[in-house]
Design an enzyme around this catalytic site. Structure first.
Site, PDB file in Angstrom:
ATOM      1  N   GLU A 119     -13.002 -49.258 -41.717  1.00 48.10           N
ATOM      2  CA  GLU A 119     -14.240 -48.803 -41.775  1.00 48.10           C
ATOM      3  C   GLU A 119     -15.118 -50.357 -42.031  1.00 48.10           C
ATOM      4  O   GLU A 119     -16.347 -50.422 -41.555  1.00 48.10           O
ATOM      5  CB  GLU A 119     -14.617 -48.150 -43.257  1.00 48.10           C
ATOM      6  CG  GLU A 119     -13.916 -46.758 -43.202  1.00 48.10           C
ATOM      7  CD  GLU A 119     -14.687 -45.837 -42.087  1.00 48.10           C
ATOM      8  OE1 GLU A 119     -15.631 -46.314 -41.745  1.00 48.10           O
ATOM      9  OE2 GLU A 119     -14.331 -44.667 -42.155  1.00 48.10           O
ATOM     10  N   ARG A 123     -18.167 -51.138 -39.410  1.00 49.81           N
ATOM     11  CA  ARG A 123     -19.509 -51.074 -39.918  1.00 49.81           C
ATOM     12  C   ARG A 123     -19.973 -52.471 -40.108  1.00 49.81           C
ATOM     13  O   ARG A 123     -21.136 -52.805 -39.728  1.00 49.81           O
ATOM     14  CB  ARG A 123     -19.643 -50.271 -41.176  1.00 49.81           C
ATOM     15  CG  ARG A 123     -19.213 -48.683 -40.921  1.00 49.81           C
ATOM     16  CD  ARG A 123     -19.657 -47.697 -42.273  1.00 49.81           C
ATOM     17  NE  ARG A 123     -18.588 -46.804 -41.947  1.00 49.81           N
ATOM     18  CZ  ARG A 123     -18.915 -45.477 -42.596  1.00 49.81           C
ATOM     19  NH1 ARG A 123     -20.038 -45.502 -43.000  1.00 49.81           N
ATOM     20  NH2 ARG A 123     -18.326 -44.270 -42.643  1.00 49.81           N
ATOM     21  N   ASP A 246      -9.539 -40.405 -32.105  1.00 48.18           N
ATOM     22  CA  ASP A 246     -10.751 -40.789 -31.136  1.00 48.18           C
ATOM     23  C   ASP A 246     -11.126 -42.107 -30.691  1.00 48.18           C
ATOM     24  O   ASP A 246     -10.952 -42.350 -29.346  1.00 48.18           O
ATOM     25  CB  ASP A 246     -11.972 -40.132 -31.930  1.00 48.18           C
ATOM     26  CG  ASP A 246     -12.086 -40.243 -33.587  1.00 48.18           C
ATOM     27  OD1 ASP A 246     -11.297 -41.448 -33.890  1.00 48.18           O
ATOM     28  OD2 ASP A 246     -13.122 -40.003 -34.037  1.00 48.18           O
ATOM     29  N   GLU A 362     -21.929 -38.265 -32.810  1.00 49.37           N
ATOM     30  CA  GLU A 362     -21.179 -38.434 -31.409  1.00 49.37           C
ATOM     31  C   GLU A 362     -21.886 -37.613 -30.407  1.00 49.37           C
ATOM     32  O   GLU A 362     -21.780 -37.974 -29.309  1.00 49.37           O
ATOM     33  CB  GLU A 362     -19.741 -38.235 -31.659  1.00 49.37           C
ATOM     34  CG  GLU A 362     -18.867 -39.021 -32.446  1.00 49.37           C
ATOM     35  CD  GLU A 362     -18.904 -39.132 -33.877  1.00 49.37           C
ATOM     36  OE1 GLU A 362     -19.535 -38.293 -34.407  1.00 49.37           O
ATOM     37  OE2 GLU A 362     -18.240 -40.228 -34.560  1.00 49.37           O
TER      38      GLU A 362
HETATM   39  C1  DMJ Z   1     -18.493 -43.653 -37.610  1.00 47.20           C
HETATM   40  O1  DMJ Z   1     -18.148 -44.437 -38.732  1.00 47.20           O
HETATM   41  C2  DMJ Z   1     -17.925 -43.966 -36.324  1.00 47.20           C
HETATM   42  O2  DMJ Z   1     -18.505 -43.374 -35.406  1.00 47.20           O
HETATM   43  C3  DMJ Z   1     -16.617 -43.777 -36.207  1.00 47.20           C
HETATM   44  O3  DMJ Z   1     -15.917 -44.015 -34.869  1.00 47.20           O
HETATM   45  C4  DMJ Z   1     -16.172 -42.176 -36.444  1.00 47.20           C
HETATM   46  N1  DMJ Z   1     -16.809 -41.696 -37.849  1.00 47.20           N
HETATM   47  C5  DMJ Z   1     -18.141 -42.146 -37.756  1.00 47.20           C
HETATM   48  C6  DMJ Z   1     -19.099 -41.104 -37.251  1.00 47.20           C
HETATM   49  O4  DMJ Z   1     -18.644 -40.043 -37.013  1.00 47.20           O
END
Ligand code: DMJ
Length: 455
Positions: A119, A123, A246, A362
């Protein structure tokens, strides 16, 4: 053909070098689209000002209780860093300048806190790097380099795959059972940090982690949901494209494109072929990607959700427009079951399994990529649907609220930083002039931070 757009940014200016692509032709933005882009910008400011009013300097706004939430005992200002480049893309330059100043004057990573490497990388490291590239402010790169150095101990496992958590001050790591998304979604940020600082260690460590994971794929070319980074043994063989997996796939393709890394190219091509062969599922409601056992390929679940909706964007970027379009139609059908996106759906019955919606981006991201690569106004229509639903159901007096239940529209006291970093950014880009970003030269990290190959 080259375009140079000068964007004034406080006293600084940012130079976007955009290379126009041959297809489709650049079109003049219609008045209606320009007005909608302005509307998205106004909604961004509505949410941002609520964050400033009730959560300034903290991790996240709690819009219903008008308070804030921090991940740790001390804040790392996640929303401020995550939202910075959205302001720049929207032309909110004065606000971006003030936010940048607040960040460089107040953000320190010398804290005795245990953070989640994934995270913080996507971010904060991603946000600082794109902020640096857009604003050319060395202080942002210095912060990124300091953060990168503090995160490096995660890679000190017997396999080189990262532990999940690290203490920013002591370097102490924890949690050996991790997953492909957390192991394989680091190279855009760490690789860019290497290129910009001249320190190869960041690229090498993140690349090794990605390769070690890929090397543990099954004979079918699939990976599972959880793996032990000390032993290299799979803990959960469930193979899918949802949460915990993902963005591993996303980074294989994007790291090939951003760094021209041939290993990533080969890993991407082999991996996506296995996805099409074993996970893709044609049912009466359309094309979906479900859940199988990574070892046997046996189909286990007909589940798809908000996180899975990233795949059309990645397929479109990889040139597979046919599958991308069909899968985006499926995601759109999922959105329309309740008029907001559920976290999880059973696509064989179209019944919602998990009705939460944390304002994920997404599905908007995929609509934007498809619009960029096809020019088809269908994706603007989708964008309008998403925006109208958000304004109708999620907008509160003080920002935007997530949902406990998209069927009853019961809200939740939460506004994640990715709502400002991603959801509103992609919605804005859907209606902004196409040349605002050239997806042929700019690579978005998984948190929608735009990175360019300036090295
Ligand atoms: C975000 O922090 C990023 O896009 C991550 O890849 C997946 N989760 C969240 C948004 O859904």
């Amino acid at each position: 053909m080259k375009f140079h757009i000068l964007v004034l940014c406080g006293s600084l200016f940012v130079l976007f070098s955009l290379t126009a692509v041959s297809q489709p032709a650049l079109t003049t933005t219609r008045l209606e689209d320009a007005q909608t882009a302005e509307r998205v910008k106004a909604e961004f400011l509505h949410a941002w000002s609520a964050y400033k009013r009730y959560a300034w300097g903290h991790e996240h706004l709690k819009p219903l209780s008008r308070s804030y939430d921090d991940w740790h005992t001390e804040s790392l200002m996640t929303t401020a860093v995550d939202a910075l480049d959205t302001m720049i893309l929207m032309g909110l330059n004065e606000e971006a300048g003030k936010t940048r100043d607040f960040i460089v004057e107040n953000l320190s990573f010398d804290k005795d806190v245990e953070v989640k490497n994934f995270e913080i990388t996507i971010r904060l490291l991603g946000g600082l790097l794109s902020g640096y590239q857009l604003m050319r402010d060395d202080r942002l790169l210095k912060l990124a380099d300091d953060l990168g150095g503090r995160l490096l101990p995660v890679f000190d496992s017997p396999t080189g795959m990262p532990y999940m958590y690290v203490n920013l001050r002591t370097g102490k790591v924890r949690e050996a059972v991790s997953n492909p998304a957390e192991i394989g979604t680091l190279l855009i940020e760490f690789g860019t940090l290497s290129k910009l600082t001249g320190k190869p260690v960041y690229y090498e460590k993140a690349k090794q982690a990605l390769v070690e994971l890929f090397n543990r794929r099954s004979s079918l070319g699939l990976i599972g949901e959880q793996i032990n980074v000390e032993t290299g043994v799979w803990v959960d063989p469930s193979s899918h494209i949802g949460g915990r997996i993902d963005s591993y796939y996303e980074y294989l393709l994007k790291c090939w494109r951003l760094f021209d890394d041939k290993d990533c190219e080969q890993m991407w091509k082999e991996s996506v072929a296995a996805l099409h062969k074993h996970l893709a599922h044609e049912v009466p409601s359309g094309l979906w990607y479900g859940r199988v056992d990574m070892m046997t390929g046996e189909r286990k679940k007909t589940w798809f959700g908000g996180l899975e909706a990233f795949l059309p964007a990645v397929l479109a970027l990889g040139g597979d427009l046919d599958r991308a379009k069909r899968l985006q139609e499926s995601s759109y059908a999922m959105w329309n079951v309740a008029g907001l996106e559920p976290e999880l759906l059973d696509y064989s019955t179209m019944k919602i399994l998990n009705p939460g919606y944390p304002l994920r981006p997404e599905i908007m991201e995929s609509a934007y990529y498809l619009l960029f690569f096809t020019g088809d106004s269908r994706y603007r229509e989708m964008g309008r649907t998403f925006l109208e639903s958000l304004i109708k159901y999620s907008r509160t007096e003080n920002g935007y609220a997530a949902f406990r239940n998209v069927e009853t529209k019961e809200q939740k006291d939460e506004m994640e930083s990715f709502f400002l970093a991603e959801t509103l950014k992609y919605l804005y880009l859907i209606f902004a002039p196409r040349e605002t970003i050239d997806l042929n030269t700019v690579v978005f990290n998984t948190e929608a931070h735009p990175i360019r190959r300036t090295w």
